[in-house]
Design an enzyme around this catalytic site. Structure first.
Site, PDB file in Angstrom:
ATOM      1  N   GLU A  60       0.814  -1.214   0.000  1.00  0.00           N
ATOM      2  CA  GLU A  60       0.000   0.000   0.000  1.00  0.00           C
ATOM      3  C   GLU A  60       0.852   1.270   0.000  1.00  0.00           C
ATOM      4  O   GLU A  60       0.484   2.281  -0.597  1.00  0.00           O
ATOM      5  CB  GLU A  60      -0.942   0.000   1.206  1.00  0.00           C
ATOM      6  CG  GLU A  60      -2.108  -0.956   1.082  1.00  0.00           C
ATOM      7  CD  GLU A  60      -1.700  -2.409   1.328  1.00  0.00           C
ATOM      8  OE1 GLU A  60      -0.575  -2.643   1.829  1.00  0.00           O
ATOM      9  OE2 GLU A  60      -2.493  -3.300   1.012  1.00  0.00           O
ATOM     10  N   HIS A 131     -10.437  -6.268   8.893  1.00  0.00           N
ATOM     11  CA  HIS A 131     -11.203  -5.933   7.688  1.00  0.00           C
ATOM     12  C   HIS A 131     -12.493  -5.197   8.047  1.00  0.00           C
ATOM     13  O   HIS A 131     -13.467  -5.263   7.312  1.00  0.00           O
ATOM     14  CB  HIS A 131     -11.541  -7.205   6.889  1.00  0.00           C
ATOM     15  CG  HIS A 131     -10.355  -7.973   6.417  1.00  0.00           C
ATOM     16  ND1 HIS A 131      -9.605  -8.755   7.259  1.00  0.00           N
ATOM     17  CD2 HIS A 131      -9.782  -8.070   5.193  1.00  0.00           C
ATOM     18  CE1 HIS A 131      -8.622  -9.322   6.587  1.00  0.00           C
ATOM     19  NE2 HIS A 131      -8.694  -8.917   5.318  1.00  0.00           N
TER      20      HIS A 131
END
Lengths: 329, 443
Positions: A60, A131
């Protein structure tokens, strides 16, 4: 007007903007061949090719860094973080570079970047600790970023288009529960929704509820339920946290004098605290009850177990109970 | 073990106190000597320390309420609580676990009538939300007359709006006066007050009712205290009054010549007041009887001289006290006066600084007046004013000269002193004021 899901609205916005402007590119993990893990970019690589829809390595920090470089050199990148939880490795790039480039160069450079992040959890998401997180407070604290959380498909499309055309970096947060459970009218073709103004979704004289993202829908359901017993709620969609619509927030608070702020994010130092502070600063003489927050608790993440998900997450029943208490105060 | 905290006596002759703010709320822990609340008495704010360590169980008096000294105001749960006693509620309890704070609170409405009602009602009474206070101010509503329908009998915004609506519809067109508080008569319905509405006075002296163009100003503790003292003074002290004129030409020259240097050196202005205090002290030394208190069957003459000086503030007249004023030089007096006046205007005076005065000096001349009939502070025997110093023609020997003249006005308690004492005091004070000139030492 056609009815669409939230994720379809996201897809349409990206599709239309890429067709309109060749400088718009999309990059992220699995956004190309796979069409995104939530299928937001289905068909885009076929349509615009792999030079504009780029599958990146699982890193990322590099997605954000590359996107910032693109933005500084004439492109309008949309960077997708597969889950908002994974944006933390990219946090340094976003906050140290994207957010301050314009300021640091005395307005000479700008970073027209959109970082899309699916966020949030709750019953049925089963995202567990890594998540399910809500990350809006981290990014809203950083000067130089815009942070928006649309709640409806109409806003999802209109605000994403506005974000892509914006010359500043925009953190664009999409609630995972909204993707397929929230449907609404979405016009075909071009329109934008400005980043900043809040929207009053319902008016009532007893209690004002501030919410955004998926919590908007739980709040509207609660208001519907309360109306049956005579408690009328104003529901304000605070779809942009940065910039924040102080005027609409203050006016809505003055209207009822009883304020409830709802968010799924952890309680402390969250958007609720900021909104409560604005209400105290701008509407004190109209308050008839303490400002309340109904939020996720201060625990590190939503457990996988369904019981934990229900316990953690504000829902229509909890919102109705809190609003009723305010009405009876 | 419960400990009852009572309204303390915060000074001699202080009979009641107003709770201005609670610094702890129920559930809070408080250490012995830690500030528990703020109390406004006659003229000062004071922090009241907790008498014991413990956990605040219940607040019995709401903020803004005035109660006599000795009234129970708070219950503490002391350290001696048995092992089986429930843990005191803490801030964390409301947040513990994933359950929303709302869950814990939600239990309250379902708990049934009566459960915990007394506590909430006591704490709700007299406390109003900003919205309620704003509405009450806008419509001139006395909130004590409004029936509360909120949690624990709290007056809500809607209650005030309904009250205003019903008052407007009431036949006499005046506020519905007889509405009982919810706790006493839950079913009470608003009714017009017939006798009063018909214009019959309720007692021998009915206080005036405000008309539509009038403004209603609630009494502050200071205003109330001034009123009580003035009534006490004029109704109990047989006052006599005298006046002399002092020639302060020399003093005027002194101030003009050295005022600027003094201010640069001391940081405070050189005014008439320290000279007036010094001169009054000289008068009191000559006539100790004026530095005394009437005590019913005897007179108490004070050996120490503590001079009250009148200070006009926005809140009202305050009289802080210069202790042992006879030991201070002009410079010392000027500094003490400036310090007390500044504290008075900032509302930071302590009780010790407004109590114990034995005589009062009031420089009314600063307000431009030429003659005053001051009121003796109860507990003292005399008060002297210094009036506006004015240049005028006077006879000096056989000639007429332009001199600066300042009237001195003395009021006194004629039970303690007679006219001869007043004359002597004023003579000494005048002589002292006339003795100043440019050569006078200020230190």
């Amino acid at each position: 007007m056609p009815e669409k899901t939230f994720i379809e609205a996201i897809h349409d916005a990206m599709d239309e903007e890429m067709a309109r402007d060749p400088s718009v590119v999309l990059l992220g993990e699995d956004v190309g061949l796979r069409g995104g893990v939530f299928r937001a970019s289905t068909g885009l690589i076929e349509k615009y090719g792999e030079r504009r829809v780029i599958d990146t390595p699982l890193a990322e920090s590099s997605i954000a860094g590359v996107a910032i470089g693109m933005a500084l050199n004439g492109l309008r990148p949309i960077a997708e973080m597969q889950f908002a939880d994974f944006s933390f490795p990219a946090f340094n790039q976003i906050q140290s570079e994207a957010a301050r480039f314009h300021y640091r160069s005395n307005g000479g450079w700008s970073v027209p970047l959109v970082v899309r992040m699916p966020y949030g959890g709750g019953p049925g998401v089963h995202g567990a600790l890594y998540h399910s997180q809500s990350v809006e407070a981290f990014y809203a604290h950083i000067p130089g970023l815009k942070v928006v959380l649309p709640g409806t498909p109409y806003d999802a499309k209109g605000m994403l288009k506005a974000a892509i055309r914006d010359d500043d970096p925009v953190i664009f947060l999409e609630h995972k529960r909204a993707y397929r459970s929230v449907r609404g009218e979405v016009p075909d073709g071009d329109y934008t929704v400005p980043l900043g103004p809040a929207e009053v979704r319902r008016e009532g004289r007893h209690v004002t509820i501030f919410a955004y993202g998926y919590m908007l829908h739980e709040s509207l359901r609660a208001a519907e339920e309360l109306a049956k017993s005579g408690v009328e709620c104003t529901v304000v969609d605070v779809r942009s946290l940065k910039p924040l619509d102080v005027k609409t927030i203050a006016e809505a608070a003055r209207l009822t004098g009883r304020v409830l702020v709802v968010h799924e994010d952890n309680r402390s130092f969250g958007a609720g605290a900021e909104i409560a502070a604005i209400v105290a600063e701008e509407a004190l003489m109209y308050l008839d009850a303490p400002v309340r927050r109904l939020t996720g608790p201060d625990v590190p993440g939503i457990g996988f177990n369904h019981v934990f998900e229900v316990e953690f997450t504000p829902d229509a029943a909890k919102i109705a109970r809190a609003a009723r208490e305010l009405a009876e105060f | 073990m419960d400990i009852t905290v009572r309204m303390p006596q915060l000074g001699e002759s202080v009979t009641e106190g107003t709770v201005s703010a609670w610094l702890k709320k129920p559930g809070d822990r408080v250490e012995r000597y830690e500030p528990l609340l703020e109390v406004i008495t006659d003229k000062v704010n004071a922090e009241v320390p907790s008498p014991e360590s413990g956990v605040v169980k219940e607040l019995l008096v709401a903020e803004g309420q005035t109660v006599p000294v000795g009234t129970p105001i708070c219950v503490l749960e002391g350290e001696g609580a048995g092992a089986g006693a429930p843990a005191p509620p803490t801030a964390e309890a409301a947040q513990a676990g994933p359950a929303e704070a709302g869950t814990a609170r939600a239990a309250r409405p379902e708990a049934g009538p009566g459960a915990g009602a007394a506590g909430t009602e006591a704490s709700a009474r007299g406390r109003y939300s900003p919205a309620v206070r704003r509405l009450a101010r806008e419509h001139g509503v006395d909130l004590a007359l409004v029936r509360g329908t909120g949690a624990g009998g709290r007056v809500t915004r809607e209650d005030v709006e309904r009250f205003v609506r019903e008052a407007a519809e009431a036949p006499a067109g005046r506020p519905v006066a007889a509405e009982a508080p919810a706790a006493q008569a839950p079913a009470a319905t608003p009714a017009p007050a017939p006798a009063l509405a018909a214009g019959q006075p309720a007692g021998p002296v009915a206080p005036p009712e405000p008309g539509p163009d009038d403004e209603v100003v609630p009494l502050t503790p200071i205003r109330r205290s001034i009123a009580q003292n003035m009534v006490l003074s004029t109704s109990t002290i047989p006052r006599a009054w005298s006046m002399v004129e002092a020639d302060v030409t020399g003093l005027e020259r002194l101030i003009r010549a050295r005022g600027e240097e003094f201010r640069a050196r001391e940081g405070v202005a050189l005014t008439y007041l320290p000279f007036a205090v010094l001169a009054a002290v000289a008068g009191l030394r000559a006539v100790p009887r004026l530095n005394a208190s009437w005590a019913g069957d005897r007179i108490i003459v004070h050996r120490r001289i503590h001079i009250g000086i009148a200070v006009a503030t926005e809140a009202g007249l305050i009289v802080p006290v210069i202790r042992d004023a006879d030991r201070l030089s002009i410079a010392g007096l000027a500094r003490a006066i400036a310090e007390l006046a500044e504290k008075a205007r900032a509302g930071r005076l302590t009780l010790a600084e407004v109590q114990g005065g034995t005589f009062t000096v009031d420089n009314t001349g600063a307000l431009g007046t030429e003659l005053s009939v001051p009121i003796v502070v109860p507990g003292q025997t005399g008060i002297v004013t210094t009036e506006r110093a004015k240049r005028k023609p006077v006879a000096v020997g056989d000639a007429i000269a332009i001199r600066t003249m300042m009237p001195l006005c003395l009021s006194m308690d004629h039970r303690v002193v007679d006219g001869a004492d007043a004359g002597r005091f004023l003579g000494v004070m005048r002589a002292r004021l006339e003795s100043f000139d440019e050569a006078t030492g200020l230190y």
